[in-house]
Design an enzyme around this catalytic site. Structure first.
Site, PDB file in Angstrom:
ATOM      1  CD  GLU A 238      -0.133  66.895  25.750  1.00  0.00           C
ATOM      2  OE1 GLU A 238      -0.660  66.445  26.786  1.00  0.00           O
ATOM      3  OE2 GLU A 238      -0.373  68.024  25.317  1.00  0.00           O
TER       4      GLU A 238
ATOM      5  CE  LYS B 259      -2.448  71.007  27.243  1.00  0.00           C
ATOM      6  NZ  LYS B 259      -1.817  69.667  27.200  1.00  0.00           N
TER       7      LYS B 259
ATOM      8  CG  ASP C 239      -6.609  80.991  12.298  1.00  0.00           C
ATOM      9  OD1 ASP C 239      -5.879  80.756  13.286  1.00  0.00           O
ATOM     10  OD2 ASP C 239      -6.796  82.135  11.853  1.00  0.00           O
TER      11      ASP C 239
ATOM     12  CG  HIS D 233       1.190  62.270  29.741  1.00  0.00           C
ATOM     13  ND1 HIS D 233       0.715  62.804  28.558  1.00  0.00           N
ATOM     14  CD2 HIS D 233       2.278  63.011  30.073  1.00  0.00           C
ATOM     15  CE1 HIS D 233       1.477  63.826  28.202  1.00  0.00           C
ATOM     16  NE2 HIS D 233       2.430  63.967  29.114  1.00  0.00           N
TER      17      HIS D 233
END
Length: 426
Positions: free
Chosen positions: A83, A261, A277, A375
């Site tokens: 991202e 998030k 993990d 972004h």
């Protein structure tokens, strides 16, 4: 040599030049980071030893977050993510926290829980007490499964027993509490649970069904706190609006999901880069966000007496430095060496700090300028590359489509065609 995470202008170098600069600032030999070149990283042969039916590997960009200072020590942090803006945002937020000493962390320890499910017990309350009466015997049996862990100061610490009403009756659930030290701990606690299951079934008068660790790692909490400079954030109005945005995320689960998030953008990227993990960590963090019965924000933002922004975050982080992909994957090995962490708790502290930094950056973008501005500027480079631009052309194409506010693949293709033909796009 102490690590120096302050590297202005790193983005202006080539990937190879960045590796050299990063290695120098980390005090390690440049050859350590050669595994980050796809030609030297994880190959199909080694992948075949890691998973079944391997047919290849998939690449994820690995960047380095700069400016991070945790508990008075600098870290250069590898982050694996596809991202745009994540690495840059975390680095920028860490810079704002450096002014006030960086981040401070603490932990509850490296403790994991193994669950053994006992069904078909006639007297669940009596079974519970019989198990607790045998606590010392059961802990000794658990420790006997992993003498190496015990020799390192870890091992079984306690036994707890819960009665859980279900649609199929009351189940007796034994919790084995284990200090796993610098391991993630899944293999250790699962082995102990398997060894205890027959004796637990005998004592309870029931049948042992599931025996496996819990990813709700609420005995392995990492806490991080950072003070972000009000002036660098954009002034008191921005601070106040970030506090309001934080309050919104705390109160509303729809906002909390996206807020969290943003935290996981930072956490997962470091967990992945170090071969840990990601699914276990994500499950643990999201379950922690719902620990009181409703889903809420994992972080909090407040204003201190000086008008600066104080961010806090508490998350369960079951990560390790021994075993699993961390010891097998060459890129994970390089990432851990670059970080220079010596314990799982130290690694967890760095990961949590990156999560808080990333969260602050997202909240600031939303409160101050809208998320799309920064972004999409970085996303434009991906669009330019998708349009077929070469490394020398990406910058020019990205700059055009951003300035024209048409960050779309079709427009990037038209701009690229114009640049190559030397004629203007209509």
């Amino acid at each position: 040599m102490a690590i120096n995470s302050r590297i202005p202008g790193l983005r202006d170098s080539t990937p190879r030049e960045r590796r050299a600069v990063v290695a120098s600032n980390a005090g390690i030999d440049e050859s350590v980071l050669e595994a980050l070149d796809p030609e030297n990283g994880l190959g199909v042969e080694k992948a075949d030893h890691m998973i079944e039916n391997a047919i290849g590997v998939i690449g994820i960009p690995v960047g380095v977050a700069t400016n991070l200072r945790v508990n008075d020590r600098d870290y250069l942090v590898p982050m694996a993510t596809e991202e745009p803006s994540v690495v840059a945002a975390a680095s920028n937020a860490a810079r704002m926290a450096r002014v006030h000493g960086g981040f401070r962390t603490s932990t509850t320890g490296d403790v994991m829980i193994a669950q053994i499910q006992l069904v078909d017990t006639v007297d669940p309350d009596g079974a519970r007490l019989r198990l607790l009466e045998a606590r010392d015997e059961l802990l000794a049996t658990a420790d006997a499964q992993d003498p190496m862990l015990v020799s390192l100061g870890g091992g079984a610490r306690d036994l707890e027993v819960r009665l859980v009403p279900t649609s199929t009756g009351v189940h007796v659930i034994a919790h084995l509490i284990v200090d796993v030290r610098d391991a993630m701990g899944a293999n250790a606690v699962n082995t102990m649970a398997e060894a205890l299951a027959p004796r637990l079934a005998e004592l309870s008068g029931g049948r042992a069904l599931l025996r496996i660790l819990s990813n709700k790692a609420d005995r392995r909490i990492t806490r991080v706190r950072g003070v972000f400079d009000a002036e660098l954030l954009g002034g008191p109005d921005v601070v106040d609006d970030i506090v309001r945005a934080s309050a919104f995320a705390t109160a509303d689960p729809y906002r909390a999901a996206t807020h969290n998030k943003g935290i996981m953008n930072g956490i997962t990227a470091v967990v992945l880069a170090t071969g840990n993990d990601t699914r276990a960590v994500e499950a643990g963090c999201h379950s922690h966000a719902a620990r009181d019965g409703g889903y809420t924000a994992l972080s909090r933002f407040e204003k201190d007496a000086d008008g600066n922004l104080v961010g806090t975050l508490e998350v369960p982080l079951a990560v390790g430095l021994v075993g699993g992909a961390t010891r097998v994957h060459p890129v994970a090995q390089a990432a851990v060496t670059l970080l220079g962490v010596e314990t799982a708790a130290e690694l967890a502290g760095v990961i949590a700090a990156v999560g808080l930094a990333q969260n602050l950056a997202a909240c600031r973008a939303l409160a101050a300028e809208g998320i799309q501005r920064g972004h999409m500027t970085l996303h434009a480079r991906t669009i330019a590359a998708s349009a077929g631009a070469t490394a020398d052309e990406v910058g020019a194409v990205a700059a055009r489509i951003v300035s024209e506010k048409r960050i779309r693949l079709d427009h990037a293709q038209a701009v690229l065609a114009e640049l190559r033909a030397g004629s203007p796009v209509g």
